[in-house]
Write an enzyme that holds these catalytic residues in place. Structure first.
Site, PDB file in Angstrom:
ATOM      1  N   ASP A 152       0.871  -1.184   0.000  1.00 45.14           N
ATOM      2  CA  ASP A 152       0.000   0.000   0.000  1.00 45.14           C
ATOM      3  C   ASP A 152       0.903   1.228   0.000  1.00 45.14           C
ATOM      4  OD1 ASP A 152      -2.421   1.559   0.308  1.00 45.14           O
ATOM      5  OD2 ASP A 152      -1.944   1.794   2.421  1.00 45.14           O
ATOM      6  N   SER A 153       0.289   2.385  -0.200  1.00 50.91           N
ATOM      7  CA  SER A 153       1.058   3.629  -0.102  1.00 50.91           C
ATOM      8  C   SER A 153       1.531   3.869   1.330  1.00 50.91           C
ATOM      9  CB  SER A 153       0.179   4.809  -0.530  1.00 50.91           C
ATOM     10  OG  SER A 153      -0.967   4.866   0.323  1.00 50.91           O
ATOM     11  N   TYR A 205      -1.123   8.409  -2.298  1.00 51.48           N
ATOM     12  CA  TYR A 205      -1.165   8.132  -3.732  1.00 51.48           C
ATOM     13  C   TYR A 205      -2.390   8.795  -4.382  1.00 51.48           C
ATOM     14  CZ  TYR A 205       2.276   4.188  -3.912  1.00 51.48           C
ATOM     15  OH  TYR A 205       3.400   3.405  -3.900  1.00 51.48           O
ATOM     16  N   GLY A 206      -3.445   8.947  -3.592  1.00 46.26           N
ATOM     17  CA  GLY A 206      -4.746   9.346  -4.139  1.00 46.26           C
ATOM     18  C   GLY A 206      -4.758  10.566  -5.045  1.00 46.26           C
ATOM     19  N   CYS A 225      -4.417  -1.711  -1.783  1.00 50.36           N
ATOM     20  CA  CYS A 225      -4.582  -0.277  -1.980  1.00 50.36           C
ATOM     21  C   CYS A 225      -5.549  -0.094  -3.143  1.00 50.36           C
ATOM     22  CB  CYS A 225      -3.222   0.337  -2.314  1.00 50.36           C
ATOM     23  SG  CYS A 225      -3.279   2.083  -2.733  1.00 50.36           S
ATOM     24  N   ASN A 226      -6.673   0.554  -2.899  1.00 51.66           N
ATOM     25  CA  ASN A 226      -7.632   0.769  -3.983  1.00 51.66           C
ATOM     26  C   ASN A 226      -7.043   1.643  -5.072  1.00 51.66           C
ATOM     27  OD1 ASN A 226      -9.493   0.227  -1.481  1.00 51.66           O
ATOM     28  ND2 ASN A 226     -10.756  -0.098  -3.293  1.00 51.66           N
ATOM     29  N   THR A 227      -6.265   2.657  -4.654  1.00 51.58           N
ATOM     30  CA  THR A 227      -5.708   3.598  -5.615  1.00 51.58           C
ATOM     31  C   THR A 227      -4.738   2.887  -6.554  1.00 51.58           C
ATOM     32  OG1 THR A 227      -5.919   5.324  -3.947  1.00 51.58           O
ATOM     33  CG2 THR A 227      -4.490   5.799  -5.821  1.00 51.58           C
ATOM     34  N   GLU A 250      -2.489   8.429   8.601  1.00 47.89           N
ATOM     35  CA  GLU A 250      -1.039   8.167   8.623  1.00 47.89           C
ATOM     36  C   GLU A 250      -0.393   8.772   9.870  1.00 47.89           C
ATOM     37  OE1 GLU A 250       1.347   6.596   6.465  1.00 47.89           O
ATOM     38  OE2 GLU A 250      -0.414   5.630   5.599  1.00 47.89           O
ATOM     39  N   CYS A 300     -11.150   2.702   0.156  1.00 47.99           N
ATOM     40  CA  CYS A 300      -9.756   3.058   0.409  1.00 47.99           C
ATOM     41  C   CYS A 300      -9.369   2.264   1.648  1.00 47.99           C
ATOM     42  CB  CYS A 300      -9.612   4.559   0.665  1.00 47.99           C
ATOM     43  SG  CYS A 300      -7.993   5.036   1.330  1.00 47.99           S
ATOM     44  N   THR A 301      -8.240   1.554   1.580  1.00 47.26           N
ATOM     45  CA  THR A 301      -7.906   0.631   2.673  1.00 47.26           C
ATOM     46  C   THR A 301      -7.494   1.352   3.961  1.00 47.26           C
ATOM     47  OG1 THR A 301      -5.674   0.422   1.735  1.00 47.26           O
ATOM     48  CG2 THR A 301      -7.288  -1.285   1.162  1.00 47.26           C
ATOM     49  N   HIS A 302      -7.269   2.651   3.896  1.00 46.57           N
ATOM     50  CA  HIS A 302      -7.018   3.395   5.141  1.00 46.57           C
ATOM     51  C   HIS A 302      -8.302   3.547   5.974  1.00 46.57           C
ATOM     52  CE1 HIS A 302      -3.177   4.659   3.333  1.00 46.57           C
ATOM     53  NE2 HIS A 302      -2.831   5.184   4.495  1.00 46.57           N
TER      54      HIS A 302
HETATM   55  N1  DGL Z   1      -4.848   3.063   1.006  1.00 45.69           N
HETATM   56  C1  DGL Z   1      -4.999   3.608  -0.264  1.00 45.69           C
HETATM   57  C2  DGL Z   1      -6.225   3.254  -1.015  1.00 45.69           C
HETATM   58  O1  DGL Z   1      -6.762   2.201  -0.732  1.00 45.69           O
HETATM   59  C3  DGL Z   1      -4.184   4.775  -0.669  1.00 45.69           C
HETATM   60  C4  DGL Z   1      -4.585   6.080  -0.113  1.00 45.69           C
HETATM   61  C5  DGL Z   1      -3.615   7.131  -0.595  1.00 45.69           C
HETATM   62  O2  DGL Z   1      -2.415   6.884  -0.548  1.00 45.69           O
HETATM   63  O3  DGL Z   1      -4.098   8.174  -1.046  1.00 45.69           O
HETATM   64  O4  DGL Z   1      -6.671   3.927  -1.890  1.00 45.69           O
END
Ligand code: DGL
Length: 276
Positions: free
Chosen positions: A12-13, A44-45, A75-77, A154, A186-188
């Site tokens: 993931d990011s 990453y988004g 990570c979805n992104t 984060e 988003c996995t966060h």
């Molecule tokens: N955890 C991420 C996701 O699932 C990345 C979020 C990010 O880095 O912007 O999209």
């Protein structure tokens, strides 16, 4: 000759993919896992898709060099930006990717209105368009981003005034449209579910895809014939950010302590940072 089987690769990011790791550990306690967090580049988004693709390719190469039999793009992104590219570059490598859980949401929504919370890049990718086309017929989707929320998570702020304000702003239009289901894409975001539930109330079902992703990972390992062991698996981590910080966050978020290595990007390649 068959290469030595390394740990399951998960990336993931940042710390978001730990929501997936936590669930994989629950469902597959004997699997060895190597988790990579690209915290030098989080979030990453808001980044261009092409840049997220390059990061995802670099991380995948690193995990494959460590012998990963399977890569979970937690990570979805990165999944939205890079999954198709990764499958093209590494055709022999099995990947598990994140896809916004619009299907289960559409199947159970009574109002026919579903909120989706994701990063800008996730909404831009072709993956999201295809999910909408396949699963959202007859459903009204209310798509929202929550700029700044990944950064709060984060920083370890899961319930303070700032994440509450960001979530209220993102969720208000979703509630106003009459959504009874909210997809966390988003996995966060699973790490702020208590806060989200407090804002949306009991009338909205919040969908966290991590148990389904862990089940899919298990199915894939079985179909690959990866032998399961009888003793507990190891959990290792590596980050392009601060390893001590990641180790601390990981133990508070997953309840597990893990050894954490420092990584460095150099000329588009990811490798272990030189020992200080
Ligand atoms: N955890 C991420 C996701 O699932 C990345 C979020 C990010 O880095 O912007 O999209």
């Amino acid at each position: 000759m068959m290469a030595t089987l390394g740990p399951l690769g998960v990336f993931d990011s940042g710390i978001g993919g730990l929501s997936i790791v936590r669930e994989i550990r629950r469902q597959l306690p004997t699997a060895d896992i190597l988790y990579v967090a690209d915290q030098a580049h989080v979030p990453y988004g808001p980044r261009p898709l092409e840049q997220v693709r390059a990061f995802s390719e670099g991380i995948t190469r690193f995990l494959l060099d460590r012998g990963a039999p399977l890569i979970v793009v937690a990570c979805n992104t990165a999944s939205a930006a890079a999954l198709v590219r990764l499958r093209g570059i590494f055709p022999a490598v099995p990947f598990v990717g994140m896809e916004p859980a619009v299907k289960p949401a559409a199947e159970t929504s009574r109002t026919g209105v579903v909120g989706v919370l994701a990063t800008p890049a996730t909404f831009q990718g072709e993956l999201f368009a295809s999910v909408v086309e396949r699963f959202a017929q007859g459903i009204r989707l209310v798509n929202r981003t929550a700029p700044g929320l990944v950064e709060c998570i984060e920083a370890g702020d899961l319930d303070g005034p700032e994440p509450r304000r960001l979530l209220e702003t993102a969720l208000e239009p979703i509630l106003a449209e009459g959504a009874d289901t909210l997809v966390l894409a988003c996995t966060h975001y699973p790490f702020v579910i208590p806060l989200i539930e407090d804002i949306v109330g009991p009338g909205v079902r919040v969908i966290d895809p991590s148990p389904a992703i862990a089940r899919q990972t298990e199915r894939m390992l079985v179909s690959l014939g990866v032998p399961s062991k009888s003793h507990p698996g190891t959990l290792r981590m590596a980050t392009s950010g601060n390893p001590a910080r990641l180790a601390k966050m990981s133990s508070s978020l997953t309840g597990e302590t893990a050894r954490c290595e420092a990584l460095r990007w150099q000329d588009g390649r990811l490798g272990l940072a030189e020992p200080a």
